[in-house]
Design a protein around this motif. Structure first.
Motif, mmCIF file in Angstrom:
data_model
loop_
_atom_site.group_PDB
_atom_site.id
_atom_site.type_symbol
_atom_site.label_atom_id
_atom_site.label_comp_id
_atom_site.label_asym_id
_atom_site.label_seq_id
_atom_site.Cartn_x
_atom_site.Cartn_y
_atom_site.Cartn_z
ATOM 1 N N ALA A 72 0.828 -1.208 0.000
ATOM 2 C CA ALA A 72 0.000 0.000 0.000
ATOM 3 C C ALA A 72 0.866 1.263 0.000
ATOM 4 O O ALA A 72 0.550 2.234 -0.700
ATOM 5 C CB ALA A 72 -0.929 0.003 1.209
ATOM 6 N N MET A 73 1.949 1.257 0.743
ATOM 7 C CA MET A 73 2.823 2.436 0.801
ATOM 8 C C MET A 73 3.604 2.600 -0.499
ATOM 9 O O MET A 73 3.887 3.715 -0.919
ATOM 10 C CB MET A 73 3.761 2.351 2.002
ATOM 11 C CG MET A 73 3.032 2.338 3.349
ATOM 12 S SD MET A 73 1.838 3.675 3.582
ATOM 13 C CE MET A 73 2.946 5.027 3.894
ATOM 14 N N GLU A 74 3.936 1.487 -1.142
ATOM 15 C CA GLU A 74 4.608 1.548 -2.444
ATOM 16 C C GLU A 74 3.695 2.221 -3.471
ATOM 17 O O GLU A 74 4.142 3.041 -4.268
ATOM 18 C CB GLU A 74 5.001 0.147 -2.889
ATOM 19 C CG GLU A 74 5.912 0.127 -4.094
ATOM 20 C CD GLU A 74 6.466 -1.267 -4.360
ATOM 21 O OE1 GLU A 74 7.526 -1.339 -5.005
ATOM 22 O OE2 GLU A 74 5.854 -2.264 -3.945
ATOM 23 N N LYS A 75 2.409 1.899 -3.431
ATOM 24 C CA LYS A 75 1.442 2.528 -4.335
ATOM 25 C C LYS A 75 1.324 4.019 -4.072
ATOM 26 O O LYS A 75 0.924 4.774 -4.951
ATOM 27 C CB LYS A 75 0.065 1.884 -4.183
ATOM 28 C CG LYS A 75 -0.012 0.488 -4.741
ATOM 29 C CD LYS A 75 -1.386 -0.108 -4.529
ATOM 30 C CE LYS A 75 -1.431 -1.542 -5.027
ATOM 31 N NZ LYS A 75 -2.703 -2.206 -4.710
ATOM 32 N N ARG A 76 1.670 4.457 -2.867
ATOM 33 C CA ARG A 76 1.592 5.872 -2.501
ATOM 34 C C ARG A 76 2.909 6.610 -2.736
ATOM 35 O O ARG A 76 3.071 7.738 -2.311
ATOM 36 C CB ARG A 76 1.141 5.994 -1.049
ATOM 37 C CG ARG A 76 -0.328 5.656 -0.880
ATOM 38 C CD ARG A 76 -0.693 5.414 0.571
ATOM 39 N NE ARG A 76 -2.122 5.215 0.740
ATOM 40 C CZ ARG A 76 -2.777 4.102 0.467
ATOM 41 N NH1 ARG A 76 -2.118 3.056 -0.009
ATOM 42 N NH2 ARG A 76 -4.076 4.006 0.650
ATOM 43 N N VAL A 119 5.240 5.356 15.402
ATOM 44 C CA VAL A 119 5.162 4.130 16.193
ATOM 45 C C VAL A 119 3.743 3.603 16.079
ATOM 46 O O VAL A 119 2.775 4.339 16.238
ATOM 47 C CB VAL A 119 5.552 4.391 17.664
ATOM 48 C CG1 VAL A 119 5.295 3.164 18.516
ATOM 49 C CG2 VAL A 119 7.013 4.792 17.752
ATOM 50 N N LEU A 120 3.637 2.329 15.792
ATOM 51 C CA LEU A 120 2.348 1.673 15.567
ATOM 52 C C LEU A 120 2.230 0.506 16.536
ATOM 53 O O LEU A 120 3.179 -0.260 16.686
ATOM 54 C CB LEU A 120 2.326 1.161 14.123
ATOM 55 C CG LEU A 120 1.060 0.558 13.568
ATOM 56 C CD1 LEU A 120 -0.044 1.601 13.513
ATOM 57 C CD2 LEU A 120 1.330 0.022 12.172
ATOM 58 N N THR A 121 1.086 0.389 17.195
ATOM 59 C CA THR A 121 0.944 -0.715 18.133
ATOM 60 C C THR A 121 -0.500 -1.120 18.353
ATOM 61 O O THR A 121 -1.400 -0.313 18.193
ATOM 62 C CB THR A 121 1.579 -0.372 19.497
ATOM 63 O OG1 THR A 121 1.519 -1.507 20.341
ATOM 64 C CG2 THR A 121 0.878 0.787 20.157
ATOM 65 N N PRO A 123 -6.081 -1.057 14.654
ATOM 66 C CA PRO A 123 -5.737 -1.119 13.238
ATOM 67 C C PRO A 123 -5.652 0.282 12.640
ATOM 68 O O PRO A 123 -6.561 1.085 12.807
ATOM 69 C CB PRO A 123 -6.899 -1.886 12.629
ATOM 70 C CG PRO A 123 -8.062 -1.564 13.518
ATOM 71 C CD PRO A 123 -7.489 -1.352 14.898
ATOM 72 N N ALA A 124 -4.553 0.574 12.005
ATOM 73 C CA ALA A 124 -4.377 1.833 11.278
ATOM 74 C C ALA A 124 -4.190 1.456 9.819
ATOM 75 O O ALA A 124 -3.468 0.518 9.499
ATOM 76 C CB ALA A 124 -3.156 2.579 11.798
ATOM 77 N N ASP A 125 -4.854 2.172 8.937
ATOM 78 C CA ASP A 125 -4.703 1.841 7.517
ATOM 79 C C ASP A 125 -3.577 2.661 6.890
ATOM 80 O O ASP A 125 -2.984 3.532 7.528
ATOM 81 C CB ASP A 125 -6.032 2.000 6.771
ATOM 82 C CG ASP A 125 -6.533 3.436 6.714
ATOM 83 O OD1 ASP A 125 -5.762 4.369 6.982
ATOM 84 O OD2 ASP A 125 -7.720 3.614 6.379
ATOM 85 N N VAL A 129 -1.312 6.024 8.186
ATOM 86 C CA VAL A 129 0.147 5.974 8.287
ATOM 87 C C VAL A 129 0.777 7.061 7.420
ATOM 88 O O VAL A 129 1.650 7.803 7.868
ATOM 89 C CB VAL A 129 0.690 4.575 7.906
ATOM 90 C CG1 VAL A 129 2.203 4.578 7.802
ATOM 91 C CG2 VAL A 129 0.214 3.534 8.910
ATOM 92 N N MET A 130 0.316 7.181 6.182
ATOM 93 C CA MET A 130 0.864 8.189 5.282
ATOM 94 C C MET A 130 0.634 9.599 5.832
ATOM 95 O O MET A 130 1.546 10.429 5.827
ATOM 96 C CB MET A 130 0.252 8.071 3.886
ATOM 97 C CG MET A 130 0.922 9.012 2.881
ATOM 98 S SD MET A 130 0.167 8.939 1.270
ATOM 99 C CE MET A 130 -1.318 9.873 1.593
ATOM 100 N N ASN A 131 -0.570 9.877 6.331
ATOM 101 C CA ASN A 131 -0.857 11.197 6.893
ATOM 102 C C ASN A 131 0.037 11.504 8.075
ATOM 103 O O ASN A 131 0.510 12.634 8.230
ATOM 104 C CB ASN A 131 -2.331 11.305 7.293
ATOM 105 C CG ASN A 131 -3.247 11.330 6.091
ATOM 106 O OD1 ASN A 131 -2.853 11.683 4.988
ATOM 107 N ND2 ASN A 131 -4.484 10.924 6.296
#
Length: 184
Positions: free
Chosen positions: A31-35, A89-91, A114-116, A120-122
């Motif tokens: 997903a991050m690669e697509k962004r 940081v994600l948890t 859950p974070a999408d 994460v990008m924002n």
């Protein structure tokens, strides 16, 4: 992703994703690669530290609790090797105390799972002078109370008697609260 979103951040779009949940980290990497990011993944503290030391990225998303230790160890290496690295940081174990610890050592944001990929990008691209938007689903009063109890418990080095004394609470009541899952 539009080029202007990265304009102020330079041309380095390297991203280190450290999470021991292989399906999640692989899905987030795609997903991050697509962004527009150039992701690299690690599934342990040791692997994350090695990648951070070898090729410090411009961006990183690090899970707090990993099978072999604490993700904050990876954050510290990232801050040493590349002070301008924007770390989120994600948890799945959200607690105020850990959020404060993450920000103190240099994380720009702290997200609960859950974070999408958009969240994460924002967080990665947010500017320091802008306040984040209010949460769509803020914590309930029960959750805030639970977070406070968890924070005091951690500050008391996980000593139930001392925590109960500081919270003016019966020790058995505190034990029951700590044994339950966190409220929504």
């Amino acid at each position: 992703m539009a080029e202007d979103e990265f304009a102020d951040l330079g041309s380095d779009r390297t991203l280190l994703l450290v999470d021991d949940d292989a399906p999640f980290v692989n899905r987030l990497a795609r997903a991050m690669e697509k962004r527009g990011f150039l992701p690299e993944t690690a599934e342990s503290v040791a692997e994350g530290r090695a990648r951070a030391e070898a090729r410090p990225p411009a961006f990183a998303v690090v899970d707090l609790r990993l099978g072999d230790g604490n993700g904050l160890d990876v954050v510290e290496i990232l801050r040493e090797r590349r002070p301008d690295c924007r770390v989120v940081v994600l948890t799945g174990y959200g607690a105020i105390a850990t959020a404060v610890a993450a920000v103190k050592i240099g994380a720009v944001d702290y997200l609960s799972k859950p974070a999408d990929a958009d969240d994460v990008m924002n967080a990665l691209l947010s500017r320091d002078d802008m306040l984040p938007p209010p949460p769509e689903n803020p914590m309930s009063a029960d959750r805030v109370r639970w977070e406070h109890i968890q924070r005091v418990y951690e500050l008391c080095d996980r000593n139930i008697s001392e925590t109960a004394r500081r919270l003016s609470m019966h020790r058995r009541t505190l034990q029951r609260i700590l044994a339950k899952r966190s409220p929504k």
